[in-house]
Design a protein around this motif. Structure first.
Motif, PDB file in Angstrom:
ATOM      1  N   ARG A 159       0.858  -1.187   0.000  1.00 51.91           N
ATOM      2  CA  ARG A 159       0.000   0.000   0.000  1.00 51.91           C
ATOM      3  C   ARG A 159       0.888   1.229   0.000  1.00 51.91           C
ATOM      4  NH1 ARG A 159      -4.867   1.599   4.202  1.00 51.91           N
ATOM      5  NH2 ARG A 159      -3.242   1.471   5.797  1.00 51.91           N
ATOM      6  N   ASN A 160       0.549   2.183  -0.845  1.00 51.96           N
ATOM      7  CA  ASN A 160       1.302   3.446  -0.942  1.00 51.96           C
ATOM      8  C   ASN A 160       2.797   3.205  -1.160  1.00 51.96           C
ATOM      9  OD1 ASN A 160      -1.122   4.830  -0.437  1.00 51.96           O
ATOM     10  ND2 ASN A 160      -0.774   4.789   1.780  1.00 51.96           N
ATOM     11  N   ASN A 161       3.105   2.313  -2.092  1.00 52.59           N
ATOM     12  CA  ASN A 161       4.484   2.012  -2.476  1.00 52.59           C
ATOM     13  C   ASN A 161       5.306   1.360  -1.374  1.00 52.59           C
ATOM     14  OD1 ASN A 161       4.147   3.143  -5.105  1.00 52.59           O
ATOM     15  ND2 ASN A 161       4.399   5.198  -4.224  1.00 52.59           N
ATOM     16  N   VAL A 162       4.649   0.847  -0.361  1.00 55.01           N
ATOM     17  CA  VAL A 162       5.324   0.091   0.701  1.00 55.01           C
ATOM     18  C   VAL A 162       4.767  -1.326   0.678  1.00 55.01           C
ATOM     19  CG1 VAL A 162       5.782  -0.093   3.171  1.00 55.01           C
ATOM     20  CG2 VAL A 162       5.587   2.176   2.099  1.00 55.01           C
ATOM     21  N   SER A 163       5.641  -2.325   0.736  1.00 57.55           N
ATOM     22  CA  SER A 163       5.188  -3.708   0.658  1.00 57.55           C
ATOM     23  C   SER A 163       5.809  -4.544   1.773  1.00 57.55           C
ATOM     24  CB  SER A 163       5.526  -4.317  -0.703  1.00 57.55           C
ATOM     25  OG  SER A 163       6.920  -4.343  -0.895  1.00 57.55           O
ATOM     26  N   LYS A 164       5.137  -5.664   2.072  1.00 56.03           N
ATOM     27  CA  LYS A 164       5.637  -6.580   3.080  1.00 56.03           C
ATOM     28  C   LYS A 164       5.219  -7.996   2.737  1.00 56.03           C
ATOM     29  CE  LYS A 164       5.658  -7.794   7.957  1.00 56.03           C
ATOM     30  NZ  LYS A 164       5.275  -7.452   9.339  1.00 56.03           N
ATOM     31  N   VAL A 165       6.159  -8.927   2.870  1.00 59.22           N
ATOM     32  CA  VAL A 165       5.856 -10.344   2.703  1.00 59.22           C
ATOM     33  C   VAL A 165       5.366 -10.874   4.041  1.00 59.22           C
ATOM     34  CG1 VAL A 165       6.776 -12.617   2.141  1.00 59.22           C
ATOM     35  CG2 VAL A 165       7.572 -10.606   0.874  1.00 59.22           C
ATOM     36  N   LEU A 223      -3.164  -3.681   8.575  1.00 60.75           N
ATOM     37  CA  LEU A 223      -2.173  -3.001   7.731  1.00 60.75           C
ATOM     38  C   LEU A 223      -1.204  -2.161   8.560  1.00 60.75           C
ATOM     39  CD1 LEU A 223      -4.635  -1.880   4.887  1.00 60.75           C
ATOM     40  CD2 LEU A 223      -2.859  -3.624   4.694  1.00 60.75           C
ATOM     41  N   LYS A 224      -1.726  -1.457   9.553  1.00 63.55           N
ATOM     42  CA  LYS A 224      -0.839  -0.630  10.397  1.00 63.55           C
ATOM     43  C   LYS A 224       0.100  -1.466  11.234  1.00 63.55           C
ATOM     44  CE  LYS A 224      -3.966   3.350  10.641  1.00 63.55           C
ATOM     45  NZ  LYS A 224      -4.813   4.184  11.523  1.00 63.55           N
ATOM     46  N   ARG A 225      -0.387  -2.622  11.714  1.00 64.81           N
ATOM     47  CA  ARG A 225       0.500  -3.514  12.491  1.00 64.81           C
ATOM     48  C   ARG A 225       1.681  -4.006  11.658  1.00 64.81           C
ATOM     49  NH1 ARG A 225      -4.246  -6.066  14.157  1.00 64.81           N
ATOM     50  NH2 ARG A 225      -3.784  -7.904  12.895  1.00 64.81           N
ATOM     51  N   ASN A 226       1.476  -4.028  10.359  1.00 63.49           N
ATOM     52  CA  ASN A 226       2.522  -4.518   9.464  1.00 63.49           C
ATOM     53  C   ASN A 226       3.218  -3.396   8.700  1.00 63.49           C
ATOM     54  OD1 ASN A 226       2.358  -7.655   9.476  1.00 63.49           O
ATOM     55  ND2 ASN A 226       0.224  -6.982   9.448  1.00 63.49           N
ATOM     56  N   GLY A 227       3.089  -2.165   9.242  1.00 60.04           N
ATOM     57  CA  GLY A 227       3.833  -1.028   8.681  1.00 60.04           C
ATOM     58  C   GLY A 227       3.337  -0.556   7.351  1.00 60.04           C
TER      59      GLY A 227
END
Length: 228
Positions: A159-165, A223-227
């Motif tokens: 989201r917003n150019n930030v990603s997480k596996v 989503l917030k918990r995962n930055g």
């Protein structure tokens, strides 16, 4: 002899202890990450399949967790019947055979039913989906979105150019959240949430207007918990 047997029977029955137990019904959110869930539904208690007592929705605290205490219960097989947050009637049993405190744990936001329409667990490798989150109230509204990509058999959220596996636990939470949202089928609240699942040419819109499940808050907090 007959009188002796009768006397022994009377002595035996009089010596039997009467059961007087307490049942504490703990109504908790299965998802402890959101503390705003509301649960107010009438419920019923049966003893040995016979109606015993009804609880009006006003007897429960408004927000979860809730605790209902039922005193002076005799020996028997009890069934607590309540509607979950998806409109399904749930039955849970407890056998009372001692004078003590019994506990019955209830999770009205947890469902064992699995929707065949779920997108996240059925993504193919290299396939991407979008989830849009919208809310509409009497005087306000808003919208956000995020993307899910399956890559190398893992789920990546962006989201917003930030990603997480996501790890296995995070993926399982997201899968269960989608599954729960897809089974919401009621609404009576002035504020409604729309969760839109988009995969290729397929679009599914789920409306959560029940004021209980708070699906939008659950997605946003995840989503917030995962930055993100």
């Amino acid at each position: 002899m007959r009188h002796l047997l009768l006397l022994l029977f009377i002595l035996f029955t009089s010596c039997q202890k009467e059961i007087s137990a307490t049942l504490i019904v703990d109504i908790k959110p299965g998802d402890s990450t959101v503390e705003t869930e509301i649960f107010q539904h009438p419920s019923k208690l049966y003893r040995d399949s016979i109606f015993y007592r009804e609880f009006s929705k006003n007897e429960f605290p408004v927000r979860l967790p809730q605790k209902v205490k039922i005193d002076s219960l005799a020996k028997g097989n009890y069934t607590f019947v309540y509607p979950d947050m998806y409109g399904k009637l749930i039955k849970q049993n407890v056998t009372i055979d001692e004078s003590k405190i019994y506990h019955l744990n209830i999770y009205p936001d947890v469902t064992k039913k699995f929707s065949k329409k779920n997108i996240i667990p059925n993504l193919k490798d290299g396939e991407s989906a979008e989830i849009k989150l919208k809310f509409r109230g009497c005087f306000s509204g808003g919208e956000s979105s995020f993307h899910i990509l399956k890559k190398n058999n893992q789920i990546e959220v962006s989201r917003n150019n930030v990603s997480k596996v996501l790890d296995e636990k995070q993926t399982r939470y997201l899968v269960n959240l989608e599954n729960s949202v897809r089974q919401l089928d009621y609404g009576w609240c002035s504020t409604s949430h729309e969760i839109i699942f988009i995969l290729n040419d397929r679009t599914d819109t789920i409306i959560d207007a029940g004021c209980e499940f708070h699906s939008l808050a659950k997605f946003e907090k995840f989503l917030k918990r995962n930055g993100l």
